[in-house]
Scaffold this active site. Structure first.
Site, PDB file in Angstrom:
ATOM      1  N   ILE A 116       0.876  -1.171   0.000  1.00 13.58           N
ATOM      2  CA  ILE A 116       0.000   0.000   0.000  1.00 13.58           C
ATOM      3  C   ILE A 116       0.911   1.218   0.000  1.00 13.58           C
ATOM      4  O   ILE A 116       1.344   1.689   1.045  1.00 13.58           O
ATOM      5  CB  ILE A 116      -0.919   0.011   1.245  1.00 13.58           C
ATOM      6  CG1 ILE A 116      -1.776  -1.255   1.275  1.00 13.58           C
ATOM      7  CG2 ILE A 116      -1.801   1.258   1.263  1.00 13.58           C
ATOM      8  CD1 ILE A 116      -2.603  -1.426   2.536  1.00 13.58           C
ATOM      9  N   HIS A 119      -0.449   5.382   0.981  1.00 16.03           N
ATOM     10  CA  HIS A 119      -0.676   5.883   2.338  1.00 16.03           C
ATOM     11  C   HIS A 119       0.479   5.353   3.195  1.00 16.03           C
ATOM     12  O   HIS A 119       0.504   4.177   3.547  1.00 16.03           O
ATOM     13  CB  HIS A 119      -2.037   5.395   2.859  1.00 16.03           C
ATOM     14  CG  HIS A 119      -2.486   6.055   4.114  1.00 16.03           C
ATOM     15  ND1 HIS A 119      -3.817   6.339   4.384  1.00 16.03           N
ATOM     16  CD2 HIS A 119      -1.792   6.477   5.197  1.00 16.03           C
ATOM     17  CE1 HIS A 119      -3.912   6.921   5.570  1.00 16.03           C
ATOM     18  NE2 HIS A 119      -2.695   6.998   6.090  1.00 16.03           N
ATOM     19  N   LEU A 120       1.403   6.218   3.483  1.00 13.34           N
ATOM     20  CA  LEU A 120       2.648   5.749   4.102  1.00 13.34           C
ATOM     21  C   LEU A 120       2.409   5.208   5.514  1.00 13.34           C
ATOM     22  O   LEU A 120       1.484   5.634   6.218  1.00 13.34           O
ATOM     23  CB  LEU A 120       3.700   6.857   4.097  1.00 13.34           C
ATOM     24  CG  LEU A 120       3.514   8.092   4.968  1.00 13.34           C
ATOM     25  CD1 LEU A 120       4.048   7.873   6.375  1.00 13.34           C
ATOM     26  CD2 LEU A 120       4.223   9.281   4.333  1.00 13.34           C
ATOM     27  N   HIS A 121       3.259   4.276   5.899  1.00 14.45           N
ATOM     28  CA  HIS A 121       3.156   3.611   7.196  1.00 14.45           C
ATOM     29  C   HIS A 121       4.526   3.087   7.589  1.00 14.45           C
ATOM     30  O   HIS A 121       5.264   2.573   6.737  1.00 14.45           O
ATOM     31  CB  HIS A 121       2.137   2.467   7.130  1.00 14.45           C
ATOM     32  CG  HIS A 121       2.288   1.556   5.967  1.00 14.45           C
ATOM     33  ND1 HIS A 121       1.935   1.919   4.678  1.00 14.45           N
ATOM     34  CD2 HIS A 121       2.792   0.306   5.860  1.00 14.45           C
ATOM     35  CE1 HIS A 121       2.189   0.925   3.848  1.00 14.45           C
ATOM     36  NE2 HIS A 121       2.723  -0.077   4.543  1.00 14.45           N
ATOM     37  N   THR A 122       4.867   3.232   8.842  1.00 14.84           N
ATOM     38  CA  THR A 122       6.149   2.757   9.348  1.00 14.84           C
ATOM     39  C   THR A 122       5.977   1.379   9.972  1.00 14.84           C
ATOM     40  O   THR A 122       5.186   1.212  10.903  1.00 14.84           O
ATOM     41  CB  THR A 122       6.709   3.723  10.412  1.00 14.84           C
ATOM     42  OG1 THR A 122       6.909   4.997   9.821  1.00 14.84           O
ATOM     43  CG2 THR A 122       8.035   3.211  10.970  1.00 14.84           C
TER      44      THR A 122
END
Ligand code: ZN
Length: 181
Positions: A116, A119-122
């Site tokens: 994905i 939509h950035l995510h760590t």
């Protein structure tokens, strides 16, 4: 052994989400069913979601509410809050699971291997010495589901034990104070 050092490549897409037209990281926080969706903690600008296909027990993602794949586009308040929530996630995982270390990072752009990328995510992945032993166990879907529920409870309790945390409802994520407060 090689893929242990590239945990970001784990796909986080459930069948129901794959069928969805929208962005799952925008939809999940709005469903008002945090425990069911495995949202374990929230801050002013970000939330912590357990990965449905964990690379290791406790594999979590720290995700800004803001829908963007451009890290530099995030306002300063969101960047700071997201970083603070990441730090709290390390602390909660430490208290709940006692790992020997962590890998943490972002997949940015199509070439980085994330599922994905809009939509950035760590990703935050707890690591144990010799944790290659977990991989055969975690390939069993039933074990993963049961382990996720246990991990959720342990992590929820650990977040709730932090200074500045409140638990509004048993079915809701822990709320932690934002970086701006
Ligand atoms: Zn989104």
């Amino acid at each position: 052994m090689e893929r242990l050092y590239a945990p970001w490549r784990i796909e986080w897409v459930r069948r129901e989400e794959r069928a969805s037209e929208g962005c799952v990281f925008c939809e999940l926080p709005g469903r008002d069913a945090d425990r069911n969706e495995r949202i374990v903690a929230r801050s002013e600008h970000a939330f912590v979601l357990l990965n449905n296909y964990p690379y290791n027990p406790g594999h979590a993602m720290v995700i800004p509410y803001e829908h963007t794949g451009d890290y530099g586009a995030l306002p300063d308040a969101v960047l700071l809050d997201h970083a603070r929530l990441k730090a709290r996630t390390f602390d909660a995982l430490e208290a709940a699971l006692g790992p020997d270390g962590f890998n943490a990072g972002l997949n940015l752009g199509e070439g980085a291997g994330g599922s994905i990328d809009e939509h950035l995510h760590t990703h935050v992945v707890p690591r144990w010495a010799g944790d290659t032993n977990f991989l055969p166990v975690l390939s069993d879907t039933k074990v993963i589901v049961e382990a996720l529920a246990d991990t959720y409870d342990a992590l929820h309790a650990a977040f709730a034990g932090q200074a500045g945390a409140t638990v509004p409802d048993e079915e809701r994520a822990v709320l932690v104070e934002g970086a701006s407060e």
